[in-house]
Design an enzyme around this catalytic site. Structure first.
Site, mmCIF file in Angstrom:
data_model
loop_
_atom_site.group_PDB
_atom_site.id
_atom_site.type_symbol
_atom_site.label_atom_id
_atom_site.label_comp_id
_atom_site.label_asym_id
_atom_site.label_seq_id
_atom_site.Cartn_x
_atom_site.Cartn_y
_atom_site.Cartn_z
ATOM 1 N N TYR A 25 0.847 -1.209 0.000
ATOM 2 C CA TYR A 25 0.000 0.000 0.000
ATOM 3 C C TYR A 25 0.876 1.251 0.000
ATOM 4 C CZ TYR A 25 -2.948 3.691 2.032
ATOM 5 O OH TYR A 25 -3.591 4.883 2.286
ATOM 6 N N SER A 107 -4.093 12.427 8.638
ATOM 7 C CA SER A 107 -4.986 12.207 7.485
ATOM 8 C C SER A 107 -6.429 11.995 7.928
ATOM 9 C CB SER A 107 -4.506 10.960 6.726
ATOM 10 O OG SER A 107 -5.498 10.499 5.840
ATOM 11 N N GLN A 128 -5.495 17.013 7.887
ATOM 12 C CA GLN A 128 -5.729 16.975 6.432
ATOM 13 C C GLN A 128 -7.153 16.544 6.159
ATOM 14 O OE1 GLN A 128 -5.771 13.560 4.699
ATOM 15 N NE2 GLN A 128 -6.676 14.627 2.950
ATOM 16 N N TYR A 130 -10.132 15.485 3.479
ATOM 17 C CA TYR A 130 -10.657 15.094 2.169
ATOM 18 C C TYR A 130 -12.095 15.577 2.119
ATOM 19 C CZ TYR A 130 -6.942 11.784 0.765
ATOM 20 O OH TYR A 130 -5.767 11.219 0.364
ATOM 21 N N THR A 156 -6.736 18.557 0.785
ATOM 22 C CA THR A 156 -6.161 17.815 -0.342
ATOM 23 C C THR A 156 -7.080 17.897 -1.546
ATOM 24 O OG1 THR A 156 -4.961 16.339 1.123
ATOM 25 C CG2 THR A 156 -5.357 15.540 -1.098
ATOM 26 N N ARG A 165 -4.289 1.635 -7.809
ATOM 27 C CA ARG A 165 -3.007 1.006 -7.470
ATOM 28 C C ARG A 165 -3.241 -0.489 -7.530
ATOM 29 N NH1 ARG A 165 -4.070 4.945 -2.761
ATOM 30 N NH2 ARG A 165 -4.280 6.764 -4.109
ATOM 31 N N LYS A 252 -3.219 21.330 -0.799
ATOM 32 C CA LYS A 252 -2.275 20.246 -1.148
ATOM 33 C C LYS A 252 -2.669 19.587 -2.469
ATOM 34 C CE LYS A 252 -0.374 15.967 0.834
ATOM 35 N NZ LYS A 252 -0.874 14.857 0.045
ATOM 36 N N HIS A 276 0.671 13.644 -4.972
ATOM 37 C CA HIS A 276 0.200 12.599 -4.052
ATOM 38 C C HIS A 276 1.187 11.423 -4.023
ATOM 39 C CE1 HIS A 276 -3.707 12.051 -1.842
ATOM 40 N NE2 HIS A 276 -3.182 10.873 -1.642
ATOM 41 N N ARG A 279 0.630 8.637 -6.628
ATOM 42 C CA ARG A 279 -0.441 7.663 -6.385
ATOM 43 C C ARG A 279 -1.731 8.006 -7.119
ATOM 44 N NH1 ARG A 279 0.781 4.785 -1.821
ATOM 45 N NH2 ARG A 279 -1.301 4.599 -0.924
HETATM 46 C C1 FMN Z 1 0.613 5.141 1.878
HETATM 47 C C2 FMN Z 1 0.256 6.569 1.571
HETATM 48 C C3 FMN Z 1 -0.973 7.071 1.981
HETATM 49 C C4 FMN Z 1 -1.286 8.411 1.731
HETATM 50 N N1 FMN Z 1 -2.465 8.930 2.213
HETATM 51 C C5 FMN Z 1 -2.722 10.241 2.049
HETATM 52 C C6 FMN Z 1 -3.868 10.820 2.649
HETATM 53 O O1 FMN Z 1 -4.637 10.165 3.351
HETATM 54 N N2 FMN Z 1 -4.101 12.146 2.431
HETATM 55 C C7 FMN Z 1 -3.259 12.914 1.661
HETATM 56 O O2 FMN Z 1 -3.510 14.105 1.480
HETATM 57 N N3 FMN Z 1 -2.156 12.383 1.113
HETATM 58 C C8 FMN Z 1 -1.858 11.080 1.302
HETATM 59 N N4 FMN Z 1 -0.712 10.565 0.781
HETATM 60 C C9 FMN Z 1 0.224 11.431 0.052
HETATM 61 C C10 FMN Z 1 1.243 12.057 1.022
HETATM 62 O O3 FMN Z 1 0.618 13.010 1.831
HETATM 63 C C11 FMN Z 1 2.388 12.733 0.264
HETATM 64 O O4 FMN Z 1 1.857 13.619 -0.689
HETATM 65 C C12 FMN Z 1 3.317 11.735 -0.423
HETATM 66 O O5 FMN Z 1 3.523 10.609 0.382
HETATM 67 C C13 FMN Z 1 4.658 12.376 -0.737
HETATM 68 O O6 FMN Z 1 5.483 11.516 -1.412
HETATM 69 P P1 FMN Z 1 6.615 10.597 -0.696
HETATM 70 O O7 FMN Z 1 5.885 9.466 -0.031
HETATM 71 O O8 FMN Z 1 7.435 10.147 -1.828
HETATM 72 O O9 FMN Z 1 7.318 11.469 0.315
HETATM 73 C C14 FMN Z 1 -0.378 9.223 1.021
HETATM 74 C C15 FMN Z 1 0.856 8.697 0.623
HETATM 75 C C16 FMN Z 1 1.180 7.386 0.899
HETATM 76 C C17 FMN Z 1 2.538 6.868 0.488
#
Ligand code: FMN
Length: 387
Positions: A25, A107, A128, A130, A156, A165, A252, A276, A279
Protein backbone atom coordinates in the site's frame (compact mmCIF):
# COMPACT_ATOMS: atom_id res chain seq x y z
CA UNK A 1 19.65 -2.40 17.69
CA UNK A 2 20.64 -2.25 13.99
CA UNK A 3 22.84 0.62 12.84
CA UNK A 4 20.66 2.95 10.78
CA UNK A 5 22.59 5.26 8.49
CA UNK A 6 20.05 6.16 5.83
CA UNK A 7 16.33 5.99 4.97
CA UNK A 8 16.94 2.89 2.87
CA UNK A 9 18.07 1.00 5.99
CA UNK A 10 14.71 1.75 7.58
CA UNK A 11 12.91 0.64 4.44
CA UNK A 12 14.63 -2.76 4.46
CA UNK A 13 13.63 -3.42 8.09
CA UNK A 14 10.12 -2.08 7.41
CA UNK A 15 9.67 -4.58 4.58
CA UNK A 16 10.55 -7.45 6.91
CA UNK A 17 8.32 -6.39 9.79
CA UNK A 18 5.03 -5.23 8.30
CA UNK A 19 2.44 -7.38 6.47
CA UNK A 20 2.87 -7.37 2.71
CA UNK A 21 -0.53 -5.73 2.16
CA UNK A 22 0.51 -2.57 4.04
CA UNK A 23 4.04 -2.50 2.66
CA UNK A 24 2.58 -2.68 -0.84
CA UNK A 25 0.00 0.00 0.00
CA UNK A 26 2.83 2.36 0.91
CA UNK A 27 5.32 1.37 -1.75
CA UNK A 28 3.03 1.79 -4.74
CA UNK A 29 2.16 4.39 -7.28
CA UNK A 30 -0.87 4.32 -9.53
CA UNK A 31 -0.98 2.36 -12.81
CA UNK A 32 2.53 2.05 -14.35
CA UNK A 33 4.12 3.91 -11.39
CA UNK A 34 6.07 6.19 -13.75
CA UNK A 35 5.28 9.32 -11.72
CA UNK A 36 6.00 7.52 -8.44
CA UNK A 37 9.46 6.50 -9.72
CA UNK A 38 10.30 9.86 -11.30
CA UNK A 39 9.44 11.78 -8.13
CA UNK A 40 12.63 10.25 -6.70
CA UNK A 41 14.84 9.81 -9.75
CA UNK A 42 14.39 13.41 -10.90
CA UNK A 43 16.09 14.61 -7.71
CA UNK A 44 19.25 12.86 -8.87
CA UNK A 45 19.39 15.00 -12.03
CA UNK A 46 20.18 17.99 -9.82
CA UNK A 47 23.73 18.44 -8.52
CA UNK A 48 24.97 20.33 -5.50
CA UNK A 49 27.73 22.93 -5.84
CA UNK A 50 30.65 22.05 -3.60
CA UNK A 51 32.10 25.20 -2.04
CA UNK A 52 35.17 25.51 0.16
CA UNK A 53 36.84 27.93 2.54
CA UNK A 54 33.52 29.24 3.80
CA UNK A 55 32.97 29.47 7.57
CA UNK A 56 30.60 26.62 8.31
CA UNK A 57 30.09 27.19 12.02
CA UNK A 58 26.80 28.26 13.56
CA UNK A 59 24.62 26.42 11.08
CA UNK A 60 20.86 26.33 11.46
CA UNK A 61 18.17 24.33 9.72
CA UNK A 62 15.39 26.26 11.47
CA UNK A 63 12.72 28.05 9.54
CA UNK A 64 9.00 28.77 9.74
CA UNK A 65 5.96 27.23 8.11
CA UNK A 66 2.79 29.36 8.05
CA UNK A 67 4.38 31.44 10.78
CA UNK A 68 5.18 28.47 13.05
CA UNK A 69 8.79 27.80 14.02
CA UNK A 70 10.09 24.43 12.82
CA UNK A 71 13.39 22.72 13.63
CA UNK A 72 13.95 21.96 9.95
CA UNK A 73 12.03 22.52 6.73
CA UNK A 74 10.34 19.12 6.83
CA UNK A 75 6.81 18.23 7.95
CA UNK A 76 5.20 14.81 8.20
CA UNK A 77 2.71 14.42 5.34
CA UNK A 78 -0.77 12.99 5.86
CA UNK A 79 -0.68 9.26 5.22
CA UNK A 80 -3.82 7.14 5.36
CA UNK A 81 -3.81 3.89 7.36
CA UNK A 82 -0.66 4.86 9.27
CA UNK A 83 -2.02 2.99 12.27
CA UNK A 84 -1.87 -0.20 10.20
CA UNK A 85 1.89 0.17 9.67
CA UNK A 86 2.43 0.00 13.42
CA UNK A 87 -0.14 -0.13 16.23
CA UNK A 88 -1.31 3.40 17.09
CA UNK A 89 1.02 4.61 14.33
CA UNK A 90 -0.41 8.12 14.07
CA UNK A 91 0.10 8.70 17.80
CA UNK A 92 3.69 7.45 17.54
CA UNK A 93 4.44 9.64 14.50
CA UNK A 94 2.81 12.69 16.09
CA UNK A 95 4.87 12.25 19.26
CA UNK A 96 8.11 11.85 17.29
CA UNK A 97 7.33 14.98 15.25
CA UNK A 98 6.47 16.98 18.36
CA UNK A 99 9.71 16.00 20.10
CA UNK A 100 11.72 16.86 17.00
CA UNK A 101 9.98 20.18 16.43
CA UNK A 102 8.35 19.56 13.05
CA UNK A 103 4.63 19.55 12.16
CA UNK A 104 2.62 16.35 12.03
CA UNK A 105 -0.35 16.15 9.65
CA UNK A 106 -3.14 13.71 10.46
CA UNK A 107 -4.99 12.21 7.49
CA UNK A 108 -8.77 12.02 7.28
CA UNK A 109 -8.17 8.32 6.48
CA UNK A 110 -6.15 7.69 9.63
CA UNK A 111 -6.65 4.85 12.09
CA UNK A 112 -6.22 6.99 15.23
CA UNK A 113 -8.77 9.78 15.42
CA UNK A 114 -8.33 13.54 15.71
CA UNK A 115 -9.26 13.22 19.39
CA UNK A 116 -6.73 10.40 19.95
CA UNK A 117 -3.88 12.60 18.69
CA UNK A 118 -5.03 15.62 20.70
CA UNK A 119 -5.20 13.55 23.85
CA UNK A 120 -1.87 11.77 23.31
CA UNK A 121 0.18 14.87 22.42
CA UNK A 122 -1.65 17.73 24.05
CA UNK A 123 -0.18 20.02 21.38
CA UNK A 124 -1.41 21.56 18.14
CA UNK A 125 -1.07 19.46 15.00
CA UNK A 126 -2.34 19.80 11.42
CA UNK A 127 -5.40 18.05 10.06
CA UNK A 128 -5.73 16.98 6.43
CA UNK A 129 -9.24 17.06 5.07
CA UNK A 130 -10.66 15.09 2.17
CA UNK A 131 -13.84 16.70 0.91
CA UNK A 132 -16.66 14.18 1.08
CA UNK A 133 -20.15 14.38 -0.39
CA UNK A 134 -21.61 14.19 3.11
CA UNK A 135 -21.41 17.87 4.11
CA UNK A 136 -22.39 17.04 7.68
CA UNK A 137 -19.34 14.84 7.95
CA UNK A 138 -17.08 17.57 6.51
CA UNK A 139 -18.56 20.24 8.80
CA UNK A 140 -18.19 18.00 11.84
CA UNK A 141 -14.60 17.10 10.92
CA UNK A 142 -13.72 20.81 10.72
CA UNK A 143 -15.33 21.42 14.10
CA UNK A 144 -13.52 18.43 15.61
CA UNK A 145 -10.19 19.74 14.25
CA UNK A 146 -10.90 23.15 15.74
CA UNK A 147 -11.79 21.64 19.10
CA UNK A 148 -8.60 19.56 19.03
CA UNK A 149 -6.61 22.78 18.65
CA UNK A 150 -5.34 21.96 15.15
CA UNK A 151 -3.27 24.88 13.91
CA UNK A 152 -3.76 24.32 10.18
CA UNK A 153 -6.18 22.64 7.84
CA UNK A 154 -4.50 20.89 4.92
CA UNK A 155 -7.06 20.52 2.15
CA UNK A 156 -6.16 17.81 -0.34
CA UNK A 157 -7.32 18.59 -3.87
CA UNK A 158 -5.88 15.76 -5.95
CA UNK A 159 -7.93 12.78 -4.81
CA UNK A 160 -11.59 13.28 -5.62
CA UNK A 161 -11.41 10.08 -7.63
CA UNK A 162 -8.94 7.35 -6.80
CA UNK A 163 -6.03 6.52 -9.12
CA UNK A 164 -5.86 2.74 -9.27
CA UNK A 165 -3.01 1.01 -7.47
CA UNK A 166 -2.91 -2.52 -8.81
CA UNK A 167 -1.39 -4.17 -5.75
CA UNK A 168 -4.09 -2.89 -3.39
CA UNK A 169 -6.74 -4.59 -5.50
CA UNK A 170 -4.76 -7.79 -5.81
CA UNK A 171 -4.03 -7.85 -2.06
CA UNK A 172 -7.63 -7.04 -1.09
CA UNK A 173 -6.38 -4.13 1.06
CA UNK A 174 -8.55 -3.45 4.11
CA UNK A 175 -8.23 -2.18 7.68
CA UNK A 176 -8.06 -4.41 9.62
CA UNK A 177 -6.87 -7.07 7.15
CA UNK A 178 -9.38 -9.80 6.33
CA UNK A 179 -8.36 -13.11 7.85
CA UNK A 180 -7.90 -15.00 4.60
CA UNK A 181 -5.40 -17.87 4.48
CA UNK A 182 -2.68 -15.88 2.62
CA UNK A 183 -3.06 -12.98 5.08
CA UNK A 184 -2.91 -15.25 8.12
CA UNK A 185 0.21 -16.97 6.76
CA UNK A 186 1.84 -13.62 6.05
CA UNK A 187 0.91 -12.08 9.41
CA UNK A 188 2.28 -15.16 11.17
CA UNK A 189 5.73 -14.06 9.98
CA UNK A 190 5.29 -10.56 11.52
CA UNK A 191 4.90 -11.34 15.26
CA UNK A 192 5.92 -7.90 16.53
CA UNK A 193 3.36 -6.20 14.30
CA UNK A 194 0.62 -8.67 15.27
CA UNK A 195 1.26 -8.30 19.00
CA UNK A 196 1.08 -4.53 18.70
CA UNK A 197 -2.22 -4.74 16.85
CA UNK A 198 -3.70 -7.11 19.40
CA UNK A 199 -2.78 -4.62 22.09
CA UNK A 200 -4.71 -1.66 20.68
CA UNK A 201 -8.41 -1.12 20.09
CA UNK A 202 -7.59 1.17 17.12
CA UNK A 203 -7.84 -1.00 14.01
CA UNK A 204 -10.21 0.83 11.71
CA UNK A 205 -10.75 4.36 10.37
CA UNK A 206 -10.97 6.36 13.59
CA UNK A 207 -12.15 9.60 11.97
CA UNK A 208 -15.01 7.91 10.17
CA UNK A 209 -16.48 5.03 12.17
CA UNK A 210 -18.94 6.52 14.63
CA UNK A 211 -18.65 9.97 12.99
CA UNK A 212 -20.16 9.45 9.53
CA UNK A 213 -23.86 8.76 9.43
CA UNK A 214 -24.68 5.11 8.86
CA UNK A 215 -21.10 3.87 9.32
CA UNK A 216 -20.90 1.52 12.25
CA UNK A 217 -19.06 -1.51 10.91
CA UNK A 218 -16.59 -2.70 8.31
CA UNK A 219 -19.09 -3.40 5.52
CA UNK A 220 -20.77 0.00 5.74
CA UNK A 221 -17.39 1.70 6.07
CA UNK A 222 -16.08 0.25 2.82
CA UNK A 223 -19.09 1.30 0.79
CA UNK A 224 -19.11 4.73 2.46
CA UNK A 225 -15.46 5.51 1.63
CA UNK A 226 -15.70 4.25 -1.94
CA UNK A 227 -18.67 6.46 -2.67
CA UNK A 228 -17.87 9.52 -0.61
CA UNK A 229 -15.04 11.46 -2.27
CA UNK A 230 -16.86 14.46 -3.71
CA UNK A 231 -16.26 14.77 -7.47
CA UNK A 232 -17.89 18.21 -7.42
CA UNK A 233 -15.10 19.79 -5.39
CA UNK A 234 -14.36 23.18 -6.95
CA UNK A 235 -13.19 26.65 -5.85
CA UNK A 236 -16.66 27.54 -4.55
CA UNK A 237 -16.61 24.56 -2.23
CA UNK A 238 -13.04 25.32 -1.20
CA UNK A 239 -14.16 28.86 -0.30
CA UNK A 240 -17.00 27.44 1.81
CA UNK A 241 -14.52 25.29 3.72
CA UNK A 242 -12.10 28.19 4.14
CA UNK A 243 -14.85 30.37 5.59
CA UNK A 244 -16.04 27.68 7.90
CA UNK A 245 -12.53 26.85 9.13
CA UNK A 246 -11.37 30.43 9.47
CA UNK A 247 -7.79 29.41 10.38
CA UNK A 248 -4.61 28.72 8.41
CA UNK A 249 -5.36 26.89 5.19
CA UNK A 250 -2.85 24.87 3.16
CA UNK A 251 -3.87 23.58 -0.28
CA UNK A 252 -2.28 20.25 -1.15
CA UNK A 253 -1.91 18.66 -4.55
CA UNK A 254 -1.12 21.66 -6.76
CA UNK A 255 1.05 20.65 -9.72
CA UNK A 256 0.16 23.23 -12.32
CA UNK A 257 1.10 26.90 -12.65
CA UNK A 258 -2.46 28.00 -13.40
CA UNK A 259 -3.80 26.19 -10.34
CA UNK A 260 -1.00 27.68 -8.27
CA UNK A 261 -1.88 31.21 -9.42
CA UNK A 262 -5.51 30.52 -8.62
CA UNK A 263 -4.59 29.27 -5.15
CA UNK A 264 -2.50 32.39 -4.52
CA UNK A 265 -5.33 34.66 -5.73
CA UNK A 266 -7.66 32.72 -3.46
CA UNK A 267 -5.47 33.64 -0.50
CA UNK A 268 -4.22 30.20 0.56
CA UNK A 269 -1.67 30.52 3.36
CA UNK A 270 0.46 27.90 1.64
CA UNK A 271 0.34 25.38 -1.20
CA UNK A 272 1.98 21.98 -1.46
CA UNK A 273 3.37 21.16 -4.90
CA UNK A 274 2.48 17.49 -4.96
CA UNK A 275 1.20 14.64 -7.10
CA UNK A 276 0.20 12.60 -4.05
CA UNK A 277 3.47 10.68 -4.11
CA UNK A 278 2.71 9.39 -7.61
CA UNK A 279 -0.44 7.66 -6.39
CA UNK A 280 -2.97 9.56 -8.47
CA UNK A 281 -2.31 10.86 -12.01
CA UNK A 282 0.25 8.45 -13.41
CA UNK A 283 2.04 10.20 -16.27
CA UNK A 284 2.12 13.56 -14.50
CA UNK A 285 5.56 15.13 -14.12
CA UNK A 286 7.49 14.77 -10.89
CA UNK A 287 6.84 17.32 -8.17
CA UNK A 288 10.47 18.53 -8.09
CA UNK A 289 10.33 19.22 -11.85
CA UNK A 290 7.22 21.37 -11.49
CA UNK A 291 8.44 23.22 -8.40
CA UNK A 292 10.43 26.01 -10.17
CA UNK A 293 7.50 26.85 -12.46
CA UNK A 294 5.09 27.06 -9.55
CA UNK A 295 7.50 29.22 -7.57
CA UNK A 296 7.81 31.64 -10.50
CA UNK A 297 4.02 31.69 -10.93
CA UNK A 298 3.16 32.67 -7.35
CA UNK A 299 6.26 34.62 -6.23
CA UNK A 300 5.88 35.41 -2.57
CA UNK A 301 2.08 35.63 -2.61
CA UNK A 302 1.81 32.31 -0.79
CA UNK A 303 4.26 29.91 0.84
CA UNK A 304 5.29 27.09 -1.45
CA UNK A 305 6.03 23.64 -0.02
CA UNK A 306 6.66 20.45 -1.96
CA UNK A 307 6.52 16.71 -1.47
CA UNK A 308 7.13 13.58 -3.48
CA UNK A 309 10.24 11.44 -3.61
CA UNK A 310 12.19 12.95 -0.72
CA UNK A 311 14.41 10.23 0.73
CA UNK A 312 17.34 12.28 2.07
CA UNK A 313 18.45 15.62 3.45
CA UNK A 314 20.13 16.28 0.11
CA UNK A 315 16.69 16.05 -1.51
CA UNK A 316 15.34 18.58 0.99
CA UNK A 317 18.27 20.88 0.20
CA UNK A 318 17.55 20.64 -3.54
CA UNK A 319 13.87 21.47 -3.05
CA UNK A 320 14.73 24.51 -0.94
CA UNK A 321 17.32 25.65 -3.47
CA UNK A 322 14.65 25.46 -6.18
CA UNK A 323 12.44 27.79 -4.16
CA UNK A 324 10.37 25.68 -1.77
CA UNK A 325 10.04 27.23 1.67
CA UNK A 326 9.65 23.78 3.16
CA UNK A 327 8.96 20.15 2.33
CA UNK A 328 6.86 17.19 3.46
CA UNK A 329 7.89 13.57 3.71
CA UNK A 330 5.51 10.63 3.41
CA UNK A 331 7.11 7.26 2.81
CA UNK A 332 10.44 8.20 4.45
CA UNK A 333 8.81 8.36 7.88
CA UNK A 334 6.45 5.45 7.25
CA UNK A 335 9.50 3.23 6.63
CA UNK A 336 10.81 4.32 10.03
CA UNK A 337 7.47 3.77 11.73
CA UNK A 338 7.00 0.27 10.31
CA UNK A 339 10.60 -0.63 11.12
CA UNK A 340 10.86 0.64 14.68
CA UNK A 341 7.70 2.46 15.77
CA UNK A 342 8.05 5.94 17.26
CA UNK A 343 11.80 5.57 17.50
CA UNK A 344 11.95 4.75 13.81
CA UNK A 345 10.16 8.00 12.93
CA UNK A 346 12.65 9.85 15.11
CA UNK A 347 15.50 8.06 13.32
CA UNK A 348 14.07 9.05 9.93
CA UNK A 349 13.94 12.69 11.03
CA UNK A 350 17.45 12.52 12.49
CA UNK A 351 18.88 10.97 9.34
CA UNK A 352 17.34 13.63 7.11
CA UNK A 353 18.33 16.42 9.48
CA UNK A 354 21.95 15.32 9.61
CA UNK A 355 22.16 14.89 5.85
CA UNK A 356 20.69 18.34 5.34
CA UNK A 357 23.01 19.92 7.88
CA UNK A 358 26.21 18.31 6.52
CA UNK A 359 25.27 18.97 2.90
CA UNK A 360 24.56 22.63 3.71
CA UNK A 361 28.01 22.89 5.27
CA UNK A 362 29.68 21.33 2.24
CA UNK A 363 27.79 23.74 0.00
CA UNK A 364 29.08 26.62 2.12
CA UNK A 365 25.66 27.52 3.52
CA UNK A 366 24.99 28.29 7.17
CA UNK A 367 21.25 28.76 7.18
CA UNK A 368 18.67 26.63 5.42
CA UNK A 369 16.75 29.84 4.75
CA UNK A 370 19.72 31.12 2.68
CA UNK A 371 19.58 28.34 0.10
CA UNK A 372 19.02 29.53 -3.47
CA UNK A 373 19.34 28.17 -6.97
CA UNK A 374 22.96 29.34 -6.87
CA UNK A 375 23.76 26.34 -4.71
CA UNK A 376 22.70 23.91 -7.43
CA UNK A 377 23.79 22.85 -10.87
CA UNK A 378 20.55 22.43 -12.78
CA UNK A 379 20.58 20.77 -16.22
CA UNK A 380 19.30 23.13 -18.87
CA UNK A 381 16.43 20.83 -19.76
CA UNK A 382 15.50 20.04 -16.14
CA UNK A 383 12.06 21.60 -16.33
CA UNK A 384 11.43 19.84 -19.63
CA UNK A 385 10.71 21.38 -22.97
CA UNK A 386 7.08 20.44 -23.20
CA UNK A 387 4.97 21.70 -26.11
C1 FMN B 1 0.61 5.14 1.88
C2 FMN B 1 0.26 6.57 1.57
C3 FMN B 1 -0.97 7.07 1.98
C4 FMN B 1 -1.29 8.41 1.73
N1 FMN B 1 -2.47 8.93 2.21
C5 FMN B 1 -2.72 10.24 2.05
C6 FMN B 1 -3.87 10.82 2.65
O1 FMN B 1 -4.64 10.16 3.35
N2 FMN B 1 -4.10 12.15 2.43
C7 FMN B 1 -3.26 12.91 1.66
O2 FMN B 1 -3.51 14.11 1.48
N3 FMN B 1 -2.16 12.38 1.11
C8 FMN B 1 -1.86 11.08 1.30
N4 FMN B 1 -0.71 10.57 0.78
C9 FMN B 1 0.22 11.43 0.05
C10 FMN B 1 1.24 12.06 1.02
O3 FMN B 1 0.62 13.01 1.83
C11 FMN B 1 2.39 12.73 0.26
O4 FMN B 1 1.86 13.62 -0.69
C12 FMN B 1 3.32 11.74 -0.42
O5 FMN B 1 3.52 10.61 0.38
C13 FMN B 1 4.66 12.38 -0.74
O6 FMN B 1 5.48 11.52 -1.41
P1 FMN B 1 6.62 10.60 -0.70
O7 FMN B 1 5.88 9.47 -0.03
O8 FMN B 1 7.44 10.15 -1.83
O9 FMN B 1 7.32 11.47 0.32
C14 FMN B 1 -0.38 9.22 1.02
C15 FMN B 1 0.86 8.70 0.62
C16 FMN B 1 1.18 7.39 0.90
C17 FMN B 1 2.54 6.87 0.49
Amino acid sequence: MPVITCIDDLKRIYKRRVPKMFYDYCESGSYTEQTFRENSTDFSKLRLRQRVAVDMTGRSTQTTMIGQKVAMPVALAPVGLTGMQSADGEIKAAKAALAFGVPFTLSTMSICSIEDIAQATNAPFWFQLYVMKDENFVDAAIERARKANCSALVLTLDLQIIGQRHKDLKNGLSAPPKLTLPNILNIATKPQWALGMLGTPRRSFGNIVGHAKGVANMASLMSWTNEQFDPKLDWTKIARIRDQWGGKLILKGILDEDDARRAADFGADAIIVSNHGGRQLDGAVSAITMLPRVVRAVGDRTEVYMDGGIRSGQDVLKALALGAKSTFIGRSYIYGLGAMGQEGVTRALEVIHKELDVSMALCGVQKATDLTRDHLLVPQDFEGNWA
